[in-house]
Scaffold this motif. Structure first.
Motif, PDB file in Angstrom:
ATOM      1  N   SER A  42       0.802  -1.230   0.000  1.00 24.62           N
ATOM      2  CA  SER A  42       0.000   0.000   0.000  1.00 24.62           C
ATOM      3  C   SER A  42       0.833   1.278   0.000  1.00 24.62           C
ATOM      4  O   SER A  42       0.341   2.348  -0.344  1.00 24.62           O
ATOM      5  N   ASP A  43       2.114   1.167   0.383  1.00 21.37           N
ATOM      6  CA  ASP A  43       2.932   2.377   0.493  1.00 21.37           C
ATOM      7  C   ASP A  43       4.396   1.968   0.393  1.00 21.37           C
ATOM      8  O   ASP A  43       4.829   1.023   1.066  1.00 21.37           O
ATOM      9  N   SER A  44       5.164   2.668  -0.418  1.00 19.78           N
ATOM     10  CA  SER A  44       6.583   2.329  -0.585  1.00 19.78           C
ATOM     11  C   SER A  44       7.353   2.474   0.724  1.00 19.78           C
ATOM     12  O   SER A  44       8.335   1.767   0.958  1.00 19.78           O
ATOM     13  N   ARG A  45       6.904   3.381   1.602  1.00 19.40           N
ATOM     14  CA  ARG A  45       7.569   3.541   2.888  1.00 19.40           C
ATOM     15  C   ARG A  45       7.376   2.299   3.749  1.00 19.40           C
ATOM     16  O   ARG A  45       8.256   1.927   4.528  1.00 19.40           O
ATOM     17  N   HIS A  46       6.212   1.650   3.626  1.00 20.70           N
ATOM     18  CA  HIS A  46       5.969   0.417   4.369  1.00 20.70           C
ATOM     19  C   HIS A  46       6.932  -0.672   3.919  1.00 20.70           C
ATOM     20  O   HIS A  46       7.537  -1.366   4.742  1.00 20.70           O
ATOM     21  N   GLU A  47       7.068  -0.843   2.615  1.00 17.86           N
ATOM     22  CA  GLU A  47       7.949  -1.877   2.086  1.00 17.86           C
ATOM     23  C   GLU A  47       9.402  -1.614   2.453  1.00 17.86           C
ATOM     24  O   GLU A  47      10.146  -2.535   2.805  1.00 17.86           O
ATOM     25  N   ASN A  48       9.807  -0.340   2.407  1.00 20.60           N
ATOM     26  CA  ASN A  48      11.182   0.012   2.759  1.00 20.60           C
ATOM     27  C   ASN A  48      11.469  -0.321   4.221  1.00 20.60           C
ATOM     28  O   ASN A  48      12.514  -0.896   4.557  1.00 20.60           O
ATOM     29  N   ALA A  49      10.539   0.012   5.122  1.00 18.60           N
ATOM     30  CA  ALA A  49      10.714  -0.292   6.549  1.00 18.60           C
ATOM     31  C   ALA A  49      10.747  -1.798   6.772  1.00 18.60           C
ATOM     32  O   ALA A  49      11.531  -2.302   7.585  1.00 18.60           O
ATOM     33  N   TRP A  50       9.909  -2.538   6.039  1.00 14.78           N
ATOM     34  CA  TRP A  50       9.871  -3.994   6.201  1.00 14.78           C
ATOM     35  C   TRP A  50      11.189  -4.631   5.764  1.00 14.78           C
ATOM     36  O   TRP A  50      11.708  -5.529   6.437  1.00 14.78           O
ATOM     37  N   GLN A  51      11.741  -4.190   4.661  1.00 15.42           N
ATOM     38  CA  GLN A  51      12.992  -4.755   4.183  1.00 15.42           C
ATOM     39  C   GLN A  51      14.123  -4.481   5.169  1.00 15.42           C
ATOM     40  O   GLN A  51      14.970  -5.357   5.427  1.00 15.42           O
ATOM     41  N   LYS A  52      14.155  -3.289   5.745  1.00 17.15           N
ATOM     42  CA  LYS A  52      15.222  -2.963   6.690  1.00 17.15           C
ATOM     43  C   LYS A  52      15.087  -3.758   7.979  1.00 17.15           C
ATOM     44  O   LYS A  52      16.079  -4.218   8.551  1.00 17.15           O
ATOM     45  N   ILE A  53      13.852  -3.945   8.433  1.00 21.27           N
ATOM     46  CA  ILE A  53      13.671  -4.688   9.671  1.00 21.27           C
ATOM     47  C   ILE A  53      13.985  -6.164   9.464  1.00 21.27           C
ATOM     48  O   ILE A  53      14.467  -6.856  10.365  1.00 21.27           O
TER      49      ILE A  53
END
Length: 315
Positions: A42-53
């Motif tokens: 739903s949001d590129s910021r969500h995917e970016n945070a998920w990949q980093k975590i």
């Protein structure tokens, strides 16, 4: 300079940590996996945070394994239930660590960063050399000739006459034809000049010059007194931790910066003295060397949980 993360960004990081906690608990349903995918998409910021975590989670991949060894061969249902709770708690350790250590997204989003125990050297486009110590992060903006130390410790060598400015919470360090080390602590920022000289602009108080072999502490109230140090002594930039008749407690507090997990020791060991040069690429070996030269024992429950105790006298 980058601004501090806003409330929305922190909520994204918190949501990512909560999703990780759900998956690690083993209780996630098929519907939960679908909702997670929708949240990520739903949001590129969500995917970016998920990949980093997820990348951070990999550092703890082997943590729960040893916790099971003591009870897996016992049929007692109560013991197995206790073990299951322990494993569930261990699986959540990375999430708790992420919330407490990684939620400041200025660290997540930094241009250059290192993990615990990592040391990097980067040649910048202008010919300067930037080194990052363990668990450090820095933003680089060569267009404006500025670097911002977000966390940890850095060394900057600027061979040319065009200055680079290092921004820190308690002031600015202007560097040209010199090499400087800058370390952020909880309440101050230590500046050490290895070669040449640098100009300091504290947040409060007058500007001043710091020369090779000199160091001081930048604080909220201004610059502390100038002190001397041996600029030729090898240090973290060479992957070495040096001690000269140093109290063991102080040495271990410094060594723990380069280790993941918990390193603890009994108060009786604080006053022992340490002298020597120790390679930082194998901190387990450093602990073994300490045990061989000092009256102490190393007890490892897991690679992430180590305790030092006074050596017992064997009669």
């Amino acid at each position: 300079m980058r601004v501090a993360p806003n409330t929305e960004a922190r909520e994204v990081a918190r949501a990512a940590a909560q999703w990780l906690a759900l998956l690690e608990s083993g209780e996630a349903s098929e519907a939960d996996h679908v909702r997670l995918k929708h949240w990520r998409d739903s949001d590129s910021r969500h995917e970016n945070a998920w990949q980093k975590i997820q990348l951070l989670r990999q550092r703890f991949a082997s943590l729960p394994t040893e916790l099971a060894m003591a009870t897996l061969d016992r049929p007692d249902l109560a013991r197995r239930a206790a073990l299951k709770r322990a494993l569930g708690l261990a699986a959540l350790v990375p999430t708790a660590w992420l919330i407490s250590r990684q939620l400041p997204l200025d660290v997540w989003r930094a241009d250059l960063q290192t993990s615990t125990g990592e040391h990097t050297r980067t040649r910048l486009a202008d010919g300067s050399t930037l080194q990052l110590n363990t668990a450090s992060a820095v933003n680089v903006d060569l267009a404006s000739r500025q670097l911002t130390l977000v966390r940890g410790e850095m060394a900057l060598n600027v061979p040319g006459s065009t200055a680079l400015t290092v921004n820190a919470p308690y002031g600015r360090i202007i560097v040209s034809r010199s090499e400087v080390c800058v370390r952020l602590n909880e309440r101050d920022c230590n500046v050490s000049v290895v070669s040449g000289s640098v100009q300091l602009q504290p947040l409060h108080g007058p500007a001043l010059q710091l020369n090779a072999g000199q160091q001081l502490s930048l604080q909220a109230s201004g610059a502390g007194p100038i002190a001397q140090f041996d600029a030729n002594m090898p240090g973290w930039r060479d992957g070495v931790l040096v001690a000269q008749n140093q109290p063991l407690g102080d040495f271990l507090r410094e060594l723990s910066r380069y280790r993941s997990g918990l390193l603890r020791w009994e108060p009786a060991l604080e006053g022992l003295r340490v002298t020597g040069s120790f390679r930082l690429d194998d901190t387990d070996k450093v602990l073994a060397l300490l045990a061989a030269s000092l009256p102490l024992e190393v007890h490892s429950r897991t690679r992430f949980w180590v305790t030092l105790t006074p050596r017992k006298n064997i009669v």
